[in-house]
Design a protein around this motif. Sequence first.
Motif, PDB file in Angstrom:
ATOM      1  N   UNK A 272       0.734  -1.070   0.200  1.00  0.00           N
ATOM      2  CA  UNK A 272       0.120   0.108   0.037  1.00  0.00           C
ATOM      3  C   UNK A 272       1.004   1.148  -0.034  1.00  0.00           C
ATOM      4  N   UNK A 273       2.154   1.173   0.654  1.00  0.00           N
ATOM      5  CA  UNK A 273       2.860   2.327   0.529  1.00  0.00           C
ATOM      6  C   UNK A 273       3.358   2.610  -0.946  1.00  0.00           C
ATOM      7  N   UNK A 274       3.391   4.033  -1.208  1.00  0.00           N
ATOM      8  CA  UNK A 274       4.063   4.703  -2.318  1.00  0.00           C
ATOM      9  C   UNK A 274       4.862   5.661  -2.236  1.00  0.00           C
ATOM     10  N   UNK A 275       5.917   5.883  -2.891  1.00  0.00           N
ATOM     11  CA  UNK A 275       6.704   6.893  -2.905  1.00  0.00           C
ATOM     12  C   UNK A 275       6.761   7.811  -3.918  1.00  0.00           C
ATOM     13  N   UNK A 276       6.846   9.168  -3.943  1.00  0.00           N
ATOM     14  CA  UNK A 276       6.941  10.189  -4.915  1.00  0.00           C
ATOM     15  C   UNK A 276       7.646  11.172  -4.848  1.00  0.00           C
ATOM     16  N   UNK A 277       8.243  11.706  -5.981  1.00  0.00           N
ATOM     17  CA  UNK A 277       9.203  13.002  -5.738  1.00  0.00           C
ATOM     18  C   UNK A 277       8.016  14.189  -5.907  1.00  0.00           C
ATOM     19  N   UNK A 278       8.407  15.102  -4.808  1.00  0.00           N
ATOM     20  CA  UNK A 278       7.639  16.259  -5.065  1.00  0.00           C
ATOM     21  C   UNK A 278       8.679  17.641  -4.907  1.00  0.00           C
ATOM     22  N   UNK A 279       7.528  18.620  -5.134  1.00  0.00           N
ATOM     23  CA  UNK A 279       8.352  19.945  -4.908  1.00  0.00           C
ATOM     24  C   UNK A 279       7.460  20.806  -3.687  1.00  0.00           C
ATOM     25  N   UNK A 280       8.195  21.221  -3.007  1.00  0.00           N
ATOM     26  CA  UNK A 280       7.720  21.847  -1.668  1.00  0.00           C
ATOM     27  C   UNK A 280       7.046  23.252  -2.026  1.00  0.00           C
ATOM     28  N   UNK A 281       5.934  23.502  -1.871  1.00  0.00           N
ATOM     29  CA  UNK A 281       5.081  24.743  -2.276  1.00  0.00           C
ATOM     30  C   UNK A 281       5.011  25.545  -0.922  1.00  0.00           C
ATOM     31  N   UNK A 282       4.942  25.110   0.155  1.00  0.00           N
ATOM     32  CA  UNK A 282       4.782  25.796   1.405  1.00  0.00           C
ATOM     33  C   UNK A 282       4.862  24.794   2.795  1.00  0.00           C
ATOM     34  N   UNK A 283       5.185  25.490   3.839  1.00  0.00           N
ATOM     35  CA  UNK A 283       5.625  24.817   5.145  1.00  0.00           C
ATOM     36  C   UNK A 283       4.652  25.497   6.147  1.00  0.00           C
ATOM     37  N   UNK A 284       3.762  24.474   6.892  1.00  0.00           N
ATOM     38  CA  UNK A 284       3.186  25.049   8.002  1.00  0.00           C
ATOM     39  C   UNK A 284       3.382  24.345   9.081  1.00  0.00           C
ATOM     40  N   UNK A 285       3.802  24.799  10.189  1.00  0.00           N
ATOM     41  CA  UNK A 285       4.224  24.217  11.540  1.00  0.00           C
ATOM     42  C   UNK A 285       4.965  23.052  11.119  1.00  0.00           C
ATOM     43  N   UNK A 286       4.011  21.787  11.466  1.00  0.00           N
ATOM     44  CA  UNK A 286       4.812  20.490  11.425  1.00  0.00           C
ATOM     45  C   UNK A 286       4.286  19.660  10.057  1.00  0.00           C
ATOM     46  N   UNK A 287       3.706  20.250   9.055  1.00  0.00           N
ATOM     47  CA  UNK A 287       3.254  19.598   7.775  1.00  0.00           C
ATOM     48  C   UNK A 287       3.808  20.596   6.826  1.00  0.00           C
ATOM     49  N   UNK A 288       3.372  20.216   5.614  1.00  0.00           N
ATOM     50  CA  UNK A 288       3.866  21.051   4.516  1.00  0.00           C
ATOM     51  C   UNK A 288       2.958  20.692   3.163  1.00  0.00           C
ATOM     52  N   UNK A 289       2.697  21.642   2.207  1.00  0.00           N
ATOM     53  CA  UNK A 289       1.836  21.257   0.945  1.00  0.00           C
ATOM     54  C   UNK A 289       2.937  21.202  -0.189  1.00  0.00           C
ATOM     55  N   UNK A 290       2.834  19.983  -0.884  1.00  0.00           N
ATOM     56  CA  UNK A 290       3.754  19.627  -1.853  1.00  0.00           C
ATOM     57  C   UNK A 290       2.988  19.230  -3.317  1.00  0.00           C
ATOM     58  N   UNK A 291       3.705  19.585  -4.256  1.00  0.00           N
ATOM     59  CA  UNK A 291       3.198  19.167  -5.424  1.00  0.00           C
ATOM     60  C   UNK A 291       3.980  18.027  -6.057  1.00  0.00           C
ATOM     61  N   UNK A 292       3.323  16.925  -6.660  1.00  0.00           N
ATOM     62  CA  UNK A 292       4.070  15.827  -7.569  1.00  0.00           C
ATOM     63  C   UNK A 292       4.718  16.329  -8.592  1.00  0.00           C
ATOM     64  N   UNK A 293       5.927  16.090  -8.784  1.00  0.00           N
ATOM     65  CA  UNK A 293       6.777  16.285 -10.275  1.00  0.00           C
ATOM     66  C   UNK A 293       6.256  15.891 -11.238  1.00  0.00           C
TER      67      UNK A 293
END
Length: 202
Positions: free
Chosen positions: A21-42
């Motif tokens: 069930x685990x999957x791994x994906x390369x992403x670009x960081x769009x923003x960072x909030x405290x202990x999480x972030x928003x990313x966009x799949x490359x």
Amino acid sequence: MTDQEIIKECLRKLSLEGLKMLSCEACMVKSVEDNSCTVQSILSEIEYDQVLLQAYPGAQSGMIVTPKVDSVVWMVSIDACNRFVCMCSELEKIDCTMGEKVSISLNEKLQIDVEKISCEISKDGLVFNGGKLGGILKIEDVVKKINALEKEMNALKNVFSTSWVPVPQDGGAALKIAATSWAVNMLKETQKSELEDDKIKH
């Protein structure tokens, strides 16, 4: 098969299913909030928010590795709702808290706090407990200054013990002559910068 072997085999199959069930994906960081972030799949350009930087959001202890905005990260998806960052190409900072008493932060500087004791290391130097007392002493320079004062005191003592012989009714003229060679050599006032290492403050 024994009951124990059957249980072991079932557990092995369950764990393998979980790994699928685990999957791994390369992403670009769009923003960072405290202990999480928003990313966009490359690859797919899909945006994911609330990608965890810490195992449990709001935990009082643990480590948060904060990636830089516009850096590349590897995002692991556990399921459709739970994702976390497992590797970062560039870091903004690292925060590590161990219980209530120890915290370590690495940003432009390394900050370590253990109860009421703190240490900060940066390109400007090392600061203990806020640096309110100034830089530490350069001990060799302090010893030289003390030795110079001791030599002056010994020279004055020498004037009194060997050079000066009291002369009745001279008004101190004999003492003045004996002390002249000592008195003309004025001491230079010590400057803070001569004795302080401003790269290490306490």
